[in-house]
Design a protein around this motif. Structure first.
Motif, PDB file in Angstrom:
ATOM      1  N   SER A  50      75.810 -66.463 -63.881  1.00 29.97           N
ATOM      2  CA  SER A  50      76.514 -67.254 -64.770  1.00 29.97           C
ATOM      3  C   SER A  50      77.918 -67.661 -64.576  1.00 29.97           C
ATOM      4  O   SER A  50      78.156 -67.177 -63.559  1.00 29.97           O
ATOM      5  CB  SER A  50      76.670 -66.467 -66.339  1.00 29.97           C
ATOM      6  N   GLY A  51      78.325 -68.506 -65.160  1.00 25.19           N
ATOM      7  CA  GLY A  51      79.540 -69.227 -64.882  1.00 25.19           C
ATOM      8  C   GLY A  51      80.785 -68.349 -65.074  1.00 25.19           C
ATOM      9  O   GLY A  51      82.017 -68.709 -64.544  1.00 25.19           O
ATOM     10  N   GLY A  52      80.712 -67.227 -65.011  1.00 22.59           N
ATOM     11  CA  GLY A  52      81.619 -66.013 -65.220  1.00 22.59           C
ATOM     12  C   GLY A  52      82.312 -65.655 -64.141  1.00 22.59           C
ATOM     13  O   GLY A  52      83.325 -65.244 -63.894  1.00 22.59           O
ATOM     14  N   GLY A  53      81.607 -66.128 -62.906  1.00 26.34           N
ATOM     15  CA  GLY A  53      82.107 -65.765 -61.557  1.00 26.34           C
ATOM     16  C   GLY A  53      81.797 -64.388 -60.836  1.00 26.34           C
ATOM     17  O   GLY A  53      82.351 -63.834 -60.042  1.00 26.34           O
ATOM     18  N   ASP A  54      81.148 -63.399 -61.895  1.00 25.53           N
ATOM     19  CA  ASP A  54      80.898 -62.141 -61.294  1.00 25.53           C
ATOM     20  C   ASP A  54      79.427 -62.248 -60.616  1.00 25.53           C
ATOM     21  O   ASP A  54      78.751 -63.127 -60.880  1.00 25.53           O
ATOM     22  CB  ASP A  54      80.450 -61.283 -62.421  1.00 25.53           C
ATOM     23  N   HIS A  55      79.539 -61.439 -59.490  1.00 27.55           N
ATOM     24  CA  HIS A  55      78.291 -61.335 -58.785  1.00 27.55           C
ATOM     25  C   HIS A  55      77.177 -60.659 -59.413  1.00 27.55           C
ATOM     26  O   HIS A  55      77.211 -59.507 -60.192  1.00 27.55           O
ATOM     27  CB  HIS A  55      78.581 -60.723 -57.358  1.00 27.55           C
ATOM     28  N   ASN A  56      75.672 -61.414 -59.668  1.00 25.89           N
ATOM     29  CA  ASN A  56      74.888 -60.646 -60.412  1.00 25.89           C
ATOM     30  C   ASN A  56      73.624 -60.448 -59.566  1.00 25.89           C
ATOM     31  O   ASN A  56      72.957 -61.247 -59.263  1.00 25.89           O
ATOM     32  CB  ASN A  56      74.570 -61.769 -61.623  1.00 25.89           C
ATOM     33  N   LEU A  57      73.193 -59.287 -59.377  1.00 23.09           N
ATOM     34  CA  LEU A  57      71.908 -59.072 -58.390  1.00 23.09           C
ATOM     35  C   LEU A  57      70.897 -59.560 -59.028  1.00 23.09           C
ATOM     36  O   LEU A  57      69.669 -59.633 -58.560  1.00 23.09           O
ATOM     37  CB  LEU A  57      71.996 -57.261 -58.323  1.00 23.09           C
ATOM     38  N   ILE A  58      70.596 -59.675 -60.548  1.00 19.11           N
ATOM     39  CA  ILE A  58      69.426 -59.887 -60.985  1.00 19.11           C
ATOM     40  C   ILE A  58      69.167 -61.389 -60.602  1.00 19.11           C
ATOM     41  O   ILE A  58      67.868 -61.735 -60.494  1.00 19.11           O
ATOM     42  CB  ILE A  58      69.439 -60.001 -62.761  1.00 19.11           C
ATOM     43  N   ARG A  59      69.866 -62.228 -60.212  1.00 16.29           N
ATOM     44  CA  ARG A  59      69.469 -63.324 -59.412  1.00 16.29           C
ATOM     45  C   ARG A  59      69.101 -63.475 -58.154  1.00 16.29           C
ATOM     46  O   ARG A  59      69.289 -64.348 -57.462  1.00 16.29           O
ATOM     47  CB  ARG A  59      70.884 -64.527 -59.981  1.00 16.29           C
ATOM     48  N   SER A  60      68.595 -62.128 -57.518  1.00 16.56           N
ATOM     49  CA  SER A  60      68.661 -62.135 -56.169  1.00 16.56           C
ATOM     50  C   SER A  60      67.194 -62.131 -55.868  1.00 16.56           C
ATOM     51  O   SER A  60      66.455 -61.371 -56.654  1.00 16.56           O
ATOM     52  CB  SER A  60      69.166 -60.718 -55.624  1.00 16.56           C
ATOM     53  N   PHE A  61      66.559 -62.740 -54.879  1.00 17.77           N
ATOM     54  CA  PHE A  61      65.138 -62.538 -54.389  1.00 17.77           C
ATOM     55  C   PHE A  61      64.759 -61.040 -54.166  1.00 17.77           C
ATOM     56  O   PHE A  61      63.635 -60.671 -54.623  1.00 17.77           O
ATOM     57  CB  PHE A  61      65.128 -63.410 -53.190  1.00 17.77           C
ATOM     58  N   TYR A  62      65.658 -60.169 -53.467  1.00 17.39           N
ATOM     59  CA  TYR A  62      65.058 -59.319 -53.057  1.00 17.39           C
ATOM     60  C   TYR A  62      65.250 -58.169 -54.305  1.00 17.39           C
ATOM     61  O   TYR A  62      64.290 -57.125 -54.459  1.00 17.39           O
ATOM     62  CB  TYR A  62      65.972 -58.430 -51.938  1.00 17.39           C
ATOM     63  N   PHE A  63      66.033 -58.208 -55.146  1.00 18.62           N
ATOM     64  CA  PHE A  63      66.067 -57.497 -56.543  1.00 18.62           C
ATOM     65  C   PHE A  63      64.766 -57.735 -57.284  1.00 18.62           C
ATOM     66  O   PHE A  63      64.080 -56.973 -57.786  1.00 18.62           O
ATOM     67  CB  PHE A  63      67.122 -57.777 -57.213  1.00 18.62           C
ATOM     68  N   LEU A  65      61.809 -58.903 -56.064  1.00 17.35           N
ATOM     69  CA  LEU A  65      60.845 -58.483 -55.434  1.00 17.35           C
ATOM     70  C   LEU A  65      60.396 -57.025 -55.713  1.00 17.35           C
ATOM     71  O   LEU A  65      59.395 -56.523 -55.890  1.00 17.35           O
ATOM     72  CB  LEU A  65      60.659 -59.057 -54.060  1.00 17.35           C
ATOM     73  N   ALA A  66      61.739 -56.339 -55.509  1.00 11.52           N
ATOM     74  CA  ALA A  66      61.753 -54.831 -55.848  1.00 11.52           C
ATOM     75  C   ALA A  66      61.168 -54.409 -57.280  1.00 11.52           C
ATOM     76  O   ALA A  66      60.429 -53.541 -57.457  1.00 11.52           O
ATOM     77  CB  ALA A  66      63.087 -54.310 -55.434  1.00 11.52           C
ATOM     78  N   LEU A  67      61.483 -55.073 -58.199  1.00  9.88           N
ATOM     79  CA  LEU A  67      61.359 -54.988 -59.574  1.00  9.88           C
ATOM     80  C   LEU A  67      59.835 -55.221 -59.959  1.00  9.88           C
ATOM     81  O   LEU A  67      59.119 -54.358 -60.654  1.00  9.88           O
ATOM     82  CB  LEU A  67      62.292 -55.901 -60.698  1.00  9.88           C
ATOM     83  N   THR A  68      59.411 -56.238 -59.079  1.00  6.48           N
ATOM     84  CA  THR A  68      57.669 -56.622 -59.291  1.00  6.48           C
ATOM     85  C   THR A  68      57.045 -55.309 -58.691  1.00  6.48           C
ATOM     86  O   THR A  68      56.201 -55.145 -59.170  1.00  6.48           O
ATOM     87  CB  THR A  68      57.628 -57.983 -58.463  1.00  6.48           C
ATOM     88  N   VAL A  69      57.623 -54.893 -57.459  1.00  4.08           N
ATOM     89  CA  VAL A  69      56.840 -53.609 -57.027  1.00  4.08           C
ATOM     90  C   VAL A  69      56.750 -52.633 -57.807  1.00  4.08           C
ATOM     91  O   VAL A  69      55.893 -51.862 -57.722  1.00  4.08           O
ATOM     92  CB  VAL A  69      57.301 -53.609 -55.246  1.00  4.08           C
ATOM     93  N   LEU A  70      57.892 -52.370 -58.341  1.00  2.00           N
ATOM     94  CA  LEU A  70      58.093 -51.130 -59.024  1.00  2.00           C
ATOM     95  C   LEU A  70      57.566 -51.128 -60.320  1.00  2.00           C
ATOM     96  O   LEU A  70      56.997 -50.249 -60.994  1.00  2.00           O
ATOM     97  CB  LEU A  70      59.549 -50.530 -59.395  1.00  2.00           C
ATOM     98  N   LEU A  71      57.668 -52.437 -61.106  1.00  2.00           N
ATOM     99  CA  LEU A  71      57.294 -52.311 -62.364  1.00  2.00           C
ATOM    100  C   LEU A  71      55.697 -52.452 -62.694  1.00  2.00           C
ATOM    101  O   LEU A  71      55.089 -52.345 -63.415  1.00  2.00           O
ATOM    102  CB  LEU A  71      57.721 -53.758 -63.243  1.00  2.00           C
ATOM    103  N   GLN A 109      58.082 -62.295 -65.359  1.00  8.00           N
ATOM    104  CA  GLN A 109      59.345 -62.873 -65.135  1.00  8.00           C
ATOM    105  C   GLN A 109      59.746 -62.756 -63.514  1.00  8.00           C
ATOM    106  O   GLN A 109      60.241 -63.696 -62.935  1.00  8.00           O
ATOM    107  CB  GLN A 109      60.132 -62.156 -65.807  1.00  8.00           C
ATOM    108  N   CYS A 110      59.714 -61.427 -63.102  1.00  8.53           N
ATOM    109  CA  CYS A 110      59.863 -61.354 -61.703  1.00  8.53           C
ATOM    110  C   CYS A 110      59.177 -62.124 -60.734  1.00  8.53           C
ATOM    111  O   CYS A 110      59.560 -62.685 -59.712  1.00  8.53           O
ATOM    112  CB  CYS A 110      60.055 -59.858 -61.074  1.00  8.53           C
ATOM    113  N   CYS A 111      58.039 -62.243 -60.879  1.00 10.40           N
ATOM    114  CA  CYS A 111      56.810 -63.034 -60.108  1.00 10.40           C
ATOM    115  C   CYS A 111      57.335 -64.394 -59.994  1.00 10.40           C
ATOM    116  O   CYS A 111      57.414 -65.255 -59.102  1.00 10.40           O
ATOM    117  CB  CYS A 111      55.443 -62.734 -60.615  1.00 10.40           C
ATOM    118  N   PHE A 112      57.759 -65.021 -61.257  1.00  9.37           N
ATOM    119  CA  PHE A 112      58.472 -66.333 -61.361  1.00  9.37           C
ATOM    120  C   PHE A 112      59.488 -66.619 -60.529  1.00  9.37           C
ATOM    121  O   PHE A 112      59.764 -67.494 -59.939  1.00  9.37           O
ATOM    122  CB  PHE A 112      58.417 -66.867 -62.864  1.00  9.37           C
ATOM    123  N   ASN A 113      60.367 -65.398 -60.695  1.00  6.07           N
ATOM    124  CA  ASN A 113      61.887 -65.611 -59.993  1.00  6.07           C
ATOM    125  C   ASN A 113      61.455 -65.555 -58.503  1.00  6.07           C
ATOM    126  O   ASN A 113      61.984 -66.422 -57.689  1.00  6.07           O
ATOM    127  CB  ASN A 113      62.610 -64.376 -60.379  1.00  6.07           C
TER     128      ASN A 113
END
Length: 172
Positions: A50-63, A65-71, A109-113
């Motif tokens: 988001s425009g707030g300037g904080d680093h967000n792991l949810i917007r990460s490819f690897y995160f 992918l990991a959530l897809t495998v775990l969920l 959602q993770c697959c779409f990401n």
């Protein structure tokens, strides 16, 4: 307020919405540095935080992918237990099916990401662009490209639809 004035405001709002949806470029910063890069919709991928300037792991490819495998096994397990518990404990079965569906939507959602970011990575790699980690506001991107002109990015309202500076200049 007259009816003509209301129509004019509505038309302007519709035009602004159309410009926002069909914008040619999005602007963002890489993980390190203050350079503003322009990205097409395909190059953006799942994009920046988001425009707030904080680093967000949810917007990460690897995160994603990991959530897809775990969920995936969790969602399938919930659905399986829900079906098995259907005859013995109908309330518990309903809860398990509900959680199975909830986790299943998370997997989707993770697959779409993952799919969108994979395409974005390939498109960015062709142009040598870094991943956009932070979104740049249109006003800041406008000022950046005024100081660092680029031949493929005209400094117009069409290319910076959210820019208050350009809107103020257009109103004068």
């Amino acid at each position: 307020m007259s009816a003509d004035r209301i129509e004019a405001v509505a038309t302007t709002g519709e035009e602004h919405y159309r410009m926002m949806v069909n914008r040619p470029f999005y602007y963002g910063y890489p993980m390190r540095g203050k350079t503003v890069y322009s990205y097409t919709r395909e190059e953006w991928g799942i994009g920046a935080s988001s425009g707030g300037g904080d680093h967000n792991l949810i917007r990460s490819f690897y995160f994603s992918l990991a959530l897809t495998v775990l969920l995936t096994p969790v969602a399938l397990g919930c659905l399986l237990f829900g079906v098995l518990a259907l005859f013995e404990m109908p309330v518990m079965a309903l809860v398990m099916v509900l959680f199975g569906a909830l986790f299943g939507f998370g997997v989707l959602q993770c697959c779409f990401n993952v799919k969108e970011e994979w395409r974005g990575r390939k498109a960015r790699k062709l142009k040598g662009l870094p991943k956009p980690w932070w979104k740049a506001a249109d006003d800041h991107a406008y000022e950046w490209f005024l100081k660092h002109p680029s031949p493929h990015i005209p400094v117009t309202l069409e290319y910076f639809p959210e820019s208050r500076i350009l809107r103020k200049q257009a109103a004068i």
